[in-house]
Write a protein that holds these residues in place. Structure first.
Motif, PDB file in Angstrom:
ATOM      1  N   ALA A  74       0.642  -1.252   0.068  1.00 25.95           N
ATOM      2  CA  ALA A  74      -0.007  -0.010  -0.043  1.00 25.95           C
ATOM      3  C   ALA A  74       1.000   1.374   0.171  1.00 25.95           C
ATOM      4  O   ALA A  74       1.914   1.055   0.503  1.00 25.95           O
ATOM      5  CB  ALA A  74      -1.040   0.014   1.369  1.00 25.95           C
ATOM      6  N   SER A 113     -10.240   5.051   3.338  1.00 27.09           N
ATOM      7  CA  SER A 113     -10.077   3.891   2.733  1.00 27.09           C
ATOM      8  C   SER A 113     -10.971   4.554   1.271  1.00 27.09           C
ATOM      9  O   SER A 113     -11.884   4.912   1.476  1.00 27.09           O
ATOM     10  CB  SER A 113     -10.627   2.583   3.047  1.00 27.09           C
ATOM     11  N   TYR A 138     -12.893  -0.102   4.286  1.00 23.03           N
ATOM     12  CA  TYR A 138     -12.786  -0.537   2.941  1.00 23.03           C
ATOM     13  C   TYR A 138     -14.155  -1.123   2.381  1.00 23.03           C
ATOM     14  O   TYR A 138     -14.942  -1.441   2.920  1.00 23.03           O
ATOM     15  CB  TYR A 138     -11.676  -1.777   2.859  1.00 23.03           C
ATOM     16  N   ARG A 177      -1.997  -4.420  -4.878  1.00 24.02           N
ATOM     17  CA  ARG A 177      -2.449  -3.000  -4.529  1.00 24.02           C
ATOM     18  C   ARG A 177      -1.324  -2.072  -4.927  1.00 24.02           C
ATOM     19  O   ARG A 177      -1.595  -0.973  -4.891  1.00 24.02           O
ATOM     20  CB  ARG A 177      -2.540  -2.968  -2.922  1.00 24.02           C
ATOM     21  N   HIS A 186      -5.779   1.767  -8.511  1.00 26.49           N
ATOM     22  CA  HIS A 186      -6.680   1.755  -7.301  1.00 26.49           C
ATOM     23  C   HIS A 186      -6.179   2.722  -6.027  1.00 26.49           C
ATOM     24  O   HIS A 186      -5.078   3.009  -5.840  1.00 26.49           O
ATOM     25  CB  HIS A 186      -6.860   0.227  -6.912  1.00 26.49           C
ATOM     26  N   ASP A 218      -7.880   1.941  -3.143  1.00 28.01           N
ATOM     27  CA  ASP A 218      -7.853   0.756  -2.251  1.00 28.01           C
ATOM     28  C   ASP A 218      -8.483  -0.510  -3.060  1.00 28.01           C
ATOM     29  O   ASP A 218      -9.165  -0.386  -3.989  1.00 28.01           O
ATOM     30  CB  ASP A 218      -8.500   1.189  -1.057  1.00 28.01           C
ATOM     31  N   THR A 219      -8.512  -1.527  -2.242  1.00 24.35           N
ATOM     32  CA  THR A 219      -9.230  -2.852  -2.604  1.00 24.35           C
ATOM     33  C   THR A 219      -9.749  -3.253  -1.258  1.00 24.35           C
ATOM     34  O   THR A 219      -9.744  -2.729  -0.280  1.00 24.35           O
ATOM     35  CB  THR A 219      -8.188  -3.898  -2.956  1.00 24.35           C
ATOM     36  N   GLY A 252      -7.357  -3.481   1.456  1.00 20.90           N
ATOM     37  CA  GLY A 252      -6.397  -2.486   1.977  1.00 20.90           C
ATOM     38  C   GLY A 252      -6.129  -1.306   1.122  1.00 20.90           C
ATOM     39  O   GLY A 252      -6.379  -1.212   0.079  1.00 20.90           O
ATOM     40  N   PRO A 253      -5.498  -0.210   1.594  1.00 17.13           N
ATOM     41  CA  PRO A 253      -5.019   0.963   0.674  1.00 17.13           C
ATOM     42  C   PRO A 253      -4.376   0.242  -0.463  1.00 17.13           C
ATOM     43  O   PRO A 253      -3.327  -0.409  -0.431  1.00 17.13           O
ATOM     44  CB  PRO A 253      -4.119   1.816   1.689  1.00 17.13           C
ATOM     45  N   ALA A 254      -4.417   1.379  -1.743  1.00 24.09           N
ATOM     46  CA  ALA A 254      -3.543   0.817  -2.810  1.00 24.09           C
ATOM     47  C   ALA A 254      -2.683   1.914  -3.089  1.00 24.09           C
ATOM     48  O   ALA A 254      -2.700   3.151  -2.624  1.00 24.09           O
ATOM     49  CB  ALA A 254      -4.731   0.318  -3.944  1.00 24.09           C
ATOM     50  N   LEU A 298      -3.939   5.876  -3.393  1.00 23.82           N
ATOM     51  CA  LEU A 298      -4.308   6.183  -2.206  1.00 23.82           C
ATOM     52  C   LEU A 298      -4.287   7.828  -1.648  1.00 23.82           C
ATOM     53  O   LEU A 298      -5.510   8.477  -1.239  1.00 23.82           O
ATOM     54  CB  LEU A 298      -3.773   5.653  -0.567  1.00 23.82           C
TER      55      LEU A 298
END
Length: 233
Positions: free
Chosen positions: A2, A19, A35, A117, A140, A142-143, A146-148, A151
Motif C-alpha cells: 500500500a 479508505s 474498505y 495493490r 486503485h 484501495d481494494t 486495504g489501501p492501494a 491512496l
C-alpha cells in the motif's frame, strides 16, 4: 504494498485514515473509514485516443529517443514511443510498476488487477509517457484488502513531480498543473483526454461520496501534468 504516508510536511496526513476504491479508469479519493468492495466493470468514457489514434502502434519499431539538450524547450519536446515501466511520486510515496490497460467490452477502460495493490495501469493505445499527446495512467485507491497505489493521489499539489521510467531507459519527469474532482455523471472526457500537441500526463483515481448500492464512488480525481524534463535512468 500500500502507499505509505510521506515524511515531509506537505503531505495531507488526514487522508491516511480514509479508505478508497477504484472501480474503473477514473477513480477518486474517497473519504470513508472502511474498505469497500471493488466493481472492476465500472468506468468513465474511454480516452479520445482510443477512438482516433494518431500515433504509431506499440508494435512499430522506433529508434531510441534522444534526450533533449538543456537549450531545447522540454514543453514542446516529444519522445518516440516507449512503454512505461515504473512510476514514482515521491510526495505521496508511490513507487510501482505498470500494467497495460485496454478498452473492455463495456466500452470503458479496464481496471488494473485487484490482487496487486501496488500496480498502476496505463492506456496502451494512447500516448506513452513523453510522447506528444496525453498519456493516461490509472490506479486503485484501495481494494477489499486495504489501501492501494493511488491512496493519496488527491493530495498532490501544483508543482509536485511525477517520474516515469520508460522501457528505452529514459526517465520522464512531469510537473503537476492542477488536481481536480469531477462528477462521474458529467465527466469532461474531452478536457481530460485532449491532445494539445505537447506531452501531457493524466493520473486518474476515484473520489467523493461512496455509493454502497452502486459499489462506486460518485466522483473522479484527475491530476493534470505536463512534461517538465527528461533524463537517463
Amino acid at each position: 504494498m500500500a502507499a505509505q504516508q510521506p515524511s515531509d510536511t506537505e503531505s495531507a496526513s488526514p487522508a491516511l485514515g480514509r479508505s478508497l476504491l477504484w472501480p474503473a479508469v477514473a477513480v477518486g479519493l474517497g473519504f470513508l473509514l472502511v474498505y469497500n468492495s471493488l466493481d472492476a466493470s465500472a468506468g468513465v468514457p474511454p480516452p479520445v485516443a482510443a477512438v482516433a489514434p494518431t500515433r504509431a502502434p506499440a508494435s512499430s519499431p522506433a529508434a531510441a529517443s534522444p534526450v533533449p539538450s538543456p537549450s531545447e524547450s522540454v514543453e514542446s519536446y516529444g519522445l518516440s514511443r516507449s512503454e512505461p515501466e515504473r512510476i514514482r511520486i515521491k510526495k505521496i510515496a508511490v513507487d510501482a510498476p505498470f500494467t497495460p490497460l485496454a478498452i473492455g467490452p463495456s466500452g470503458r477502460l479496464d481496471a488494473p488487477p485487484v490482487n496487486d495493490r501496488n500496480l498502476a495501469g496505463w492506456f496502451k493505445d494512447g500516448a506513452t509517457p513523453g510522447e506528444r499527446g496525453t498519456s493516461v495512467v490509472a490506479g486503485h485507491v484501495d481494494t477489499m484488502t486495504g489501501p492501494a497505489v493511488f491512496l493519496l493521489l488527491g493530495t498532490l499539489k501544483p508543482g509536485n513531480k511525477v517520474s516515469i521510467t520508460r522501457e528505452d531507459g529514459i526517465v520522464t519527469v512531469f510537473k503537476v498543473d492542477s488536481v481536480e474532482t469531477f462528477s462521474k455523471v458529467n465527466f469532461p472526457d474531452e478536457r481530460v483526454y485532449a491532445d494539445n500537441g505537447t506531452a501531457q500526463l493524466r493520473l486518474i483515481t476515484c473520489g467523493g461520496e461512496y455509493d454502497k448500492k452502486a459499489k462506486d464512488y460518485k466522483d473522479n480525481v484527475v491530476v493534470f501534468a505536463h512534461l517538465a524534463g527528461v533524463r537517463p535512468a
